[in-house]
Design a protein around this motif. Structure first.
Motif, PDB file in Angstrom:
ATOM      1  N   ASN A 126       0.831  -1.210   0.000  1.00 22.63           N
ATOM      2  CA  ASN A 126       0.000   0.000   0.000  1.00 22.63           C
ATOM      3  C   ASN A 126       0.867   1.264   0.000  1.00 22.63           C
ATOM      4  OD1 ASN A 126      -2.388  -1.404  -0.070  1.00 22.63           O
ATOM      5  ND2 ASN A 126      -2.608  -1.451   2.175  1.00 22.63           N
ATOM      6  N   TYR A 127       1.955   1.178   0.782  1.00 22.88           N
ATOM      7  CA  TYR A 127       2.861   2.349   0.834  1.00 22.88           C
ATOM      8  C   TYR A 127       3.508   2.580  -0.530  1.00 22.88           C
ATOM      9  CZ  TYR A 127       6.560   5.437   2.453  1.00 22.88           C
ATOM     10  OH  TYR A 127       7.395   6.507   2.604  1.00 22.88           O
ATOM     11  N   ALA A 128       3.950   1.501  -1.168  1.00 23.93           N
ATOM     12  CA  ALA A 128       4.551   1.632  -2.497  1.00 23.93           C
ATOM     13  C   ALA A 128       3.536   2.143  -3.498  1.00 23.93           C
ATOM     14  CB  ALA A 128       5.097   0.287  -2.960  1.00 23.93           C
ATOM     15  N   SER A 129       2.282   1.742  -3.337  1.00 28.47           N
ATOM     16  CA  SER A 129       1.224   2.179  -4.241  1.00 28.47           C
ATOM     17  C   SER A 129       1.004   3.679  -4.112  1.00 28.47           C
ATOM     18  CB  SER A 129      -0.056   1.407  -3.946  1.00 28.47           C
ATOM     19  OG  SER A 129      -1.121   1.870  -4.734  1.00 28.47           O
ATOM     20  N   ARG A 130       1.013   4.132  -2.846  1.00 30.91           N
ATOM     21  CA  ARG A 130       0.826   5.573  -2.657  1.00 30.91           C
ATOM     22  C   ARG A 130       1.987   6.366  -3.283  1.00 30.91           C
ATOM     23  NH1 ARG A 130      -1.059   3.884   2.443  1.00 30.91           N
ATOM     24  NH2 ARG A 130       0.965   4.432   3.408  1.00 30.91           N
ATOM     25  N   LEU A 131       3.189   5.858  -3.140  1.00 36.39           N
ATOM     26  CA  LEU A 131       4.350   6.543  -3.730  1.00 36.39           C
ATOM     27  C   LEU A 131       4.224   6.603  -5.244  1.00 36.39           C
ATOM     28  CD1 LEU A 131       7.330   5.089  -1.659  1.00 36.39           C
ATOM     29  CD2 LEU A 131       6.379   7.387  -1.521  1.00 36.39           C
ATOM     30  N   GLN A 132       3.782   5.530  -5.815  1.00 40.58           N
ATOM     31  CA  GLN A 132       3.647   5.492  -7.272  1.00 40.58           C
ATOM     32  C   GLN A 132       2.553   6.441  -7.747  1.00 40.58           C
ATOM     33  OE1 GLN A 132       3.039   1.392  -8.136  1.00 40.58           O
ATOM     34  NE2 GLN A 132       5.205   0.807  -7.767  1.00 40.58           N
ATOM     35  N   ARG A 133       1.436   6.464  -7.049  1.00 42.64           N
ATOM     36  CA  ARG A 133       0.337   7.344  -7.458  1.00 42.64           C
ATOM     37  C   ARG A 133       0.710   8.814  -7.326  1.00 42.64           C
ATOM     38  NH1 ARG A 133      -3.081   3.533  -4.872  1.00 42.64           N
ATOM     39  NH2 ARG A 133      -3.070   4.845  -2.996  1.00 42.64           N
ATOM     40  N   SER A 134       1.574   9.073  -6.381  1.00 39.87           N
ATOM     41  CA  SER A 134       1.946  10.498  -6.187  1.00 39.87           C
ATOM     42  C   SER A 134       2.769  11.020  -7.367  1.00 39.87           C
ATOM     43  CB  SER A 134       2.735  10.666  -4.889  1.00 39.87           C
ATOM     44  OG  SER A 134       3.972   9.962  -4.968  1.00 39.87           O
ATOM     45  N   GLN A 135       3.375  10.140  -8.175  1.00 41.52           N
ATOM     46  CA  GLN A 135       4.193  10.561  -9.311  1.00 41.52           C
ATOM     47  C   GLN A 135       3.361  10.802 -10.570  1.00 41.52           C
ATOM     48  OE1 GLN A 135       7.476  11.205  -8.900  1.00 41.52           O
ATOM     49  NE2 GLN A 135       7.120  10.634  -6.726  1.00 41.52           N
ATOM     50  N   LEU A 136       2.138  10.353 -10.557  1.00 40.73           N
ATOM     51  CA  LEU A 136       1.296  10.538 -11.743  1.00 40.73           C
ATOM     52  C   LEU A 136       0.571  11.876 -11.664  1.00 40.73           C
ATOM     53  CD1 LEU A 136      -0.272   6.948 -11.964  1.00 40.73           C
ATOM     54  CD2 LEU A 136       1.577   7.907 -13.365  1.00 40.73           C
ATOM     55  N   PRO A 137       0.314  12.495 -12.880  1.00 42.55           N
ATOM     56  CA  PRO A 137      -0.442  13.785 -12.873  1.00 42.55           C
ATOM     57  C   PRO A 137      -1.884  13.522 -12.447  1.00 42.55           C
ATOM     58  CG  PRO A 137      -0.129  12.979 -15.105  1.00 42.55           C
ATOM     59  CD  PRO A 137       0.706  12.125 -14.246  1.00 42.55           C
ATOM     60  N   ARG A 138      -2.446  14.583 -11.882  1.00 40.67           N
ATOM     61  CA  ARG A 138      -3.813  14.431 -11.417  1.00 40.67           C
ATOM     62  C   ARG A 138      -4.766  14.428 -12.602  1.00 40.67           C
ATOM     63  NH1 ARG A 138      -3.955  18.564  -6.222  1.00 40.67           N
ATOM     64  NH2 ARG A 138      -2.337  17.412  -5.027  1.00 40.67           N
ATOM     65  N   THR A 139      -5.894  13.871 -12.439  1.00 43.84           N
ATOM     66  CA  THR A 139      -6.856  13.648 -13.516  1.00 43.84           C
ATOM     67  C   THR A 139      -7.454  14.950 -14.018  1.00 43.84           C
ATOM     68  OG1 THR A 139      -7.418  11.550 -12.516  1.00 43.84           O
ATOM     69  CG2 THR A 139      -8.934  12.377 -14.164  1.00 43.84           C
ATOM     70  N   GLN A 140      -7.728  15.892 -13.066  1.00 43.52           N
ATOM     71  CA  GLN A 140      -8.381  17.130 -13.494  1.00 43.52           C
ATOM     72  C   GLN A 140      -7.467  17.997 -14.353  1.00 43.52           C
ATOM     73  OE1 GLN A 140      -8.069  16.098 -10.491  1.00 43.52           O
ATOM     74  NE2 GLN A 140      -7.177  17.596  -9.036  1.00 43.52           N
ATOM     75  N   ARG A 141      -6.160  17.782 -14.188  1.00 40.98           N
ATOM     76  CA  ARG A 141      -5.220  18.561 -14.989  1.00 40.98           C
ATOM     77  C   ARG A 141      -5.164  18.037 -16.409  1.00 40.98           C
ATOM     78  NH1 ARG A 141       0.380  19.645 -12.085  1.00 40.98           N
ATOM     79  NH2 ARG A 141       0.543  20.919 -13.980  1.00 40.98           N
ATOM     80  N   LEU A 142      -5.546  16.842 -16.605  1.00 39.52           N
ATOM     81  CA  LEU A 142      -5.482  16.256 -17.923  1.00 39.52           C
ATOM     82  C   LEU A 142      -6.817  16.376 -18.661  1.00 39.52           C
ATOM     83  CD1 LEU A 142      -3.534  12.945 -17.171  1.00 39.52           C
ATOM     84  CD2 LEU A 142      -2.630  15.032 -18.114  1.00 39.52           C
ATOM     85  N   ASP A 143      -7.879  16.664 -17.950  1.00 36.48           N
ATOM     86  CA  ASP A 143      -9.192  16.742 -18.585  1.00 36.48           C
ATOM     87  C   ASP A 143      -9.209  17.884 -19.616  1.00 36.48           C
ATOM     88  OD1 ASP A 143     -10.040  14.649 -17.064  1.00 36.48           O
ATOM     89  OD2 ASP A 143     -11.106  15.881 -15.570  1.00 36.48           O
ATOM     90  N   GLY A 144      -9.647  17.603 -20.764  1.00 36.62           N
ATOM     91  CA  GLY A 144      -9.810  18.578 -21.845  1.00 36.62           C
ATOM     92  C   GLY A 144      -8.554  18.811 -22.621  1.00 36.62           C
ATOM     93  N   ARG A 145      -7.451  18.310 -22.199  1.00 34.68           N
ATOM     94  CA  ARG A 145      -6.208  18.556 -22.891  1.00 34.68           C
ATOM     95  C   ARG A 145      -5.773  17.367 -23.737  1.00 34.68           C
ATOM     96  NH1 ARG A 145      -2.487  21.879 -18.495  1.00 34.68           N
ATOM     97  NH2 ARG A 145      -4.022  23.581 -18.116  1.00 34.68           N
ATOM     98  N   PHE A 146      -5.899  16.292 -23.185  1.00 38.19           N
ATOM     99  CA  PHE A 146      -5.508  15.096 -23.926  1.00 38.19           C
ATOM    100  C   PHE A 146      -6.698  14.164 -23.954  1.00 38.19           C
ATOM    101  CE2 PHE A 146      -1.725  16.739 -21.790  1.00 38.19           C
ATOM    102  CZ  PHE A 146      -0.854  16.952 -22.840  1.00 38.19           C
ATOM    103  N   SER A 147      -7.658  14.515 -24.884  1.00 35.72           N
ATOM    104  CA  SER A 147      -8.885  13.722 -24.918  1.00 35.72           C
ATOM    105  C   SER A 147      -8.642  12.324 -25.485  1.00 35.72           C
ATOM    106  CB  SER A 147      -9.960  14.447 -25.752  1.00 35.72           C
ATOM    107  OG  SER A 147      -9.433  14.703 -27.059  1.00 35.72           O
ATOM    108  N   SER A 148      -7.631  12.239 -26.298  1.00 31.25           N
ATOM    109  CA  SER A 148      -7.350  10.941 -26.904  1.00 31.25           C
ATOM    110  C   SER A 148      -6.373  10.122 -26.055  1.00 31.25           C
ATOM    111  CB  SER A 148      -6.769  11.128 -28.317  1.00 31.25           C
ATOM    112  OG  SER A 148      -5.555  11.849 -28.251  1.00 31.25           O
ATOM    113  N   LEU A 149      -5.996  10.600 -24.913  1.00 36.39           N
ATOM    114  CA  LEU A 149      -5.007   9.936 -24.082  1.00 36.39           C
ATOM    115  C   LEU A 149      -5.683   9.399 -22.807  1.00 36.39           C
ATOM    116  CD1 LEU A 149      -2.009   9.242 -23.496  1.00 36.39           C
ATOM    117  CD2 LEU A 149      -1.825  11.483 -22.405  1.00 36.39           C
ATOM    118  N   GLY A 150      -5.358   8.219 -22.456  1.00 39.43           N
ATOM    119  CA  GLY A 150      -5.895   7.624 -21.210  1.00 39.43           C
ATOM    120  C   GLY A 150      -4.781   6.979 -20.385  1.00 39.43           C
ATOM    121  N   VAL A 151      -4.998   6.876 -19.138  1.00 41.85           N
ATOM    122  CA  VAL A 151      -4.013   6.272 -18.210  1.00 41.85           C
ATOM    123  C   VAL A 151      -4.666   5.064 -17.522  1.00 41.85           C
ATOM    124  CG1 VAL A 151      -2.587   6.647 -16.176  1.00 41.85           C
ATOM    125  CG2 VAL A 151      -2.891   8.496 -17.860  1.00 41.85           C
TER     126      VAL A 151
END
Length: 522
Positions: free
Chosen positions: A485-510
């Motif tokens: 769980n701790y490693a999972s939290r560390l990994q998630r913290s490195q990814l961009p947040r979802t609201q920052r990607l909304d409307g910018r990369f409509s063809s891109l998914g994570v």
């Protein structure tokens, strides 16, 4: 009564007069014992090898008679004429019995009495104790007169001062060889009174054996084991053997219960067949009882085979006894193998009992004590079969000892003592087995309880170990899950947040699929 012609009477008187001078006279009177046993030399004997002599021929041959002391032992192929002179000193008429010496050693007896006038009285003939029983069983000896009291023996009323000559024609039984030729003279009335004592003694012995038989079969009903069954069968045959034994004046079984007097089948009387069968069966069943009591088959297999051979031999003896006439066989040839084998087998059983006692089988001590009277009276029987003197001959001819001197009565006495002590041995053995069974049951119960306690302790210990292992595994699991769980939290913290990607990369998914957690996060 038989009357002799004048010429024959004159000849008879002349012969008897010269004959009487050579023969001792037996005096009987108020001072005489109940049973007068004449000395051996007082009787005169004539052997009739062909068995064809008639009484007149015997009277004509009186001078050929010999003293009984000069005679060889009798054989069963010849008839014997015995003459005894008797003189009465009674003040009144008196009834006497005329009984062959060693009663059951003679058979097919004919009795005649000749008085001084030449009058011949033919008395009742009788077959001997194997063929006849006493017919006074239901008489009170204190009430009837001697004349009216019946007897299986020849009786004669002798007058005061009378001298008579008693003639007996007899055949010898080689199986029970007679020891004397001279007949016994019995005071009939006094013997009836003495008979009461005999019946008391025999009744006490038979009653004791009957009580033990009831006890034996009661034990069988409540504790049906091989030993108690063997004891019950043996004591039953012991009772029948004691009742069927020919004693002084009859065979009680056939006198009081089964009236088969003088019934003959082949060469044997039916009473003789039954009494012989009971005697032989008693010996055989005793050995079978001893084998089960001492466990000979397991403890002494070699001697067990010897007893097997003995039982087979006795079975053959029973068959030969009933199918083959042994009158022509000398007594020692017929009885020595029977009595000798029985004595040796009993001695072997006694030795086995001693060994079992030394091994710790304490009830074998009772068995040994019980065997002592049985061995003693079996030894006496063997002595009688060999025509040897026995210790019983030293007993006085009075009271209780008079009856014990009779070999068959003494044998019944020995069987009674044996059965009485053996009953205690059977009880002691049953109690010992019950105690041993109770000890074994308690030991088994204790063993099971100990095993249950060990099993419960083992289960508890195993349960505790499993609980500790489960606790350790759970802790390790929690550590691993926390790390993931701790490693999972560390990994998630490195990814961009979802609201920052909304409307910018409509063809891109994570796509986010943590491997250890097993749940996708998009």
């Amino acid at each position: 009564m038989i009357k002799i012609t004048k010429a024959a009477f004159a000849l008879l008187l002349a012969v008897l007069t010269s004959f009487a001078a050579a023969q001792p006279v037996i005096d009987i009177g108020p001072e005489s014992p109940v049973i007068t046993v004449p000395p051996r030399q007082s009787a005169l004997v004539l052997e009739d090898p062909a068995g064809q002599l008639q009484f007149p021929e015997v009277l004509a041959a009186l001078l050929r008679f010999k003293s009984a002391a000069e005679m060889s032992p009798p054989n069963s192929l010849s008839a014997y004429w015995v003459v005894q002179t008797i003189r009465s000193h009674y003040a009144q008429e008196h009834v006497i019995r005329i009984v062959p010496s060693a009663g059951m050693g003679w058979h097919d007896i004919q009795v005649r009495v000749v008085d001084a006038s030449g009058q011949v009285s033919v008395l009742n003939n009788y077959a001997g104790l194997h063929g006849m029983h006493n017919r006074i069983a239901w008489q009170n000896p204190l009430k009837p007169s001697a004349e009216s009291a019946p007897s299986q023996y020849a009786t004669y009323t002798i007058r005061p001062g009378q001298t008579v000559r008693v003639f007996l024609r007899m055949f010898a039984d080689q199986r029970f060889p007679p020891k004397a030729f001279a007949p016994q003279i019995i005071d009939h009335q006094r013997y009836l009174e003495m008979r009461r004592l005999g019946l008391y003694i025999e009744g006490a012995l038979a009653g004791a054996i009957l009580a033990l038989a009831i006890f034996g079969w009661y034990t069988v009903a409540h504790t049906p084991n091989p030993t108690s069954i063997a004891y019950g069968v043996w004591i039953l045959f012991a009772l029948l053997s004691a009742l069927g034994q020919p004693v002084h004046d009859g065979q009680r079984l056939f006198e009081l219960f089964i009236d088969i007097s003088n019934v003959k089948t082949g060469h044997l009387y039916l009473t003789e067949i039954l009494s012989s069968f009971f005697n032989l069966a008693q010996s055989m069943t005793y050995v079978i009882f001893a084998r089960t009591f001492l466990e000979l088959k397991d403890r002494f297999p070699g001697f067990y085979k010897v007893t097997q051979a003995y039982l087979v031999f006795y079975t053959l003896v029973i068959g030969a006894r009933f199918l083959w006439d042994q009158h022509v066989i000398p007594a020692n040839v017929f009885w020595l193998p029977i009595g000798g084998s029985t004595w040796l087998v009993l001695l072997g059983i006694f030795v086995c009992a001693f060994i079992r006692m030394r091994e710790g089988f304490e009830v074998a001590r009772f068995f040994m004590i019980a065997m002592l009277p049985y061995l003693l009276f079996r030894t006496i029987f063997l002595f009688n079969a060999l025509v040897l003197p026995t210790p019983l001959a030293l007993l006085p001819d009075s009271g209780f000892f008079f009856f014990i001197k009779e070999p068959t009565t003494s044998q019944a006495f020995g069987i009674t003592l044996e059965a009485l002590i053996m009953a205690l041995a059977v009880v002691a053995r049953s109690r010992s087995l019950q105690e041993q069974l109770a000890i074994n049951v308690q030991e088994q119960k204790t063993l099971v309880e100990n095993q249950n306690r060990v099993l419960e302790a083992t289960v508890a210990e195993r349960t505790r170990e499993l609980a500790e292992q489960h606790q350790q595994l759970d802790h390790a699991h929690q550590v691993v899950v926390g790390s993931v769980n701790y490693a999972s939290r560390l990994q998630r913290s490195q990814l961009p947040r979802t609201q920052r990607l909304d409307g910018r990369f409509s063809s891109l998914g994570v796509v986010w699929e943590p491997r250890e957690i097993g749940r996708a996060h998009v």
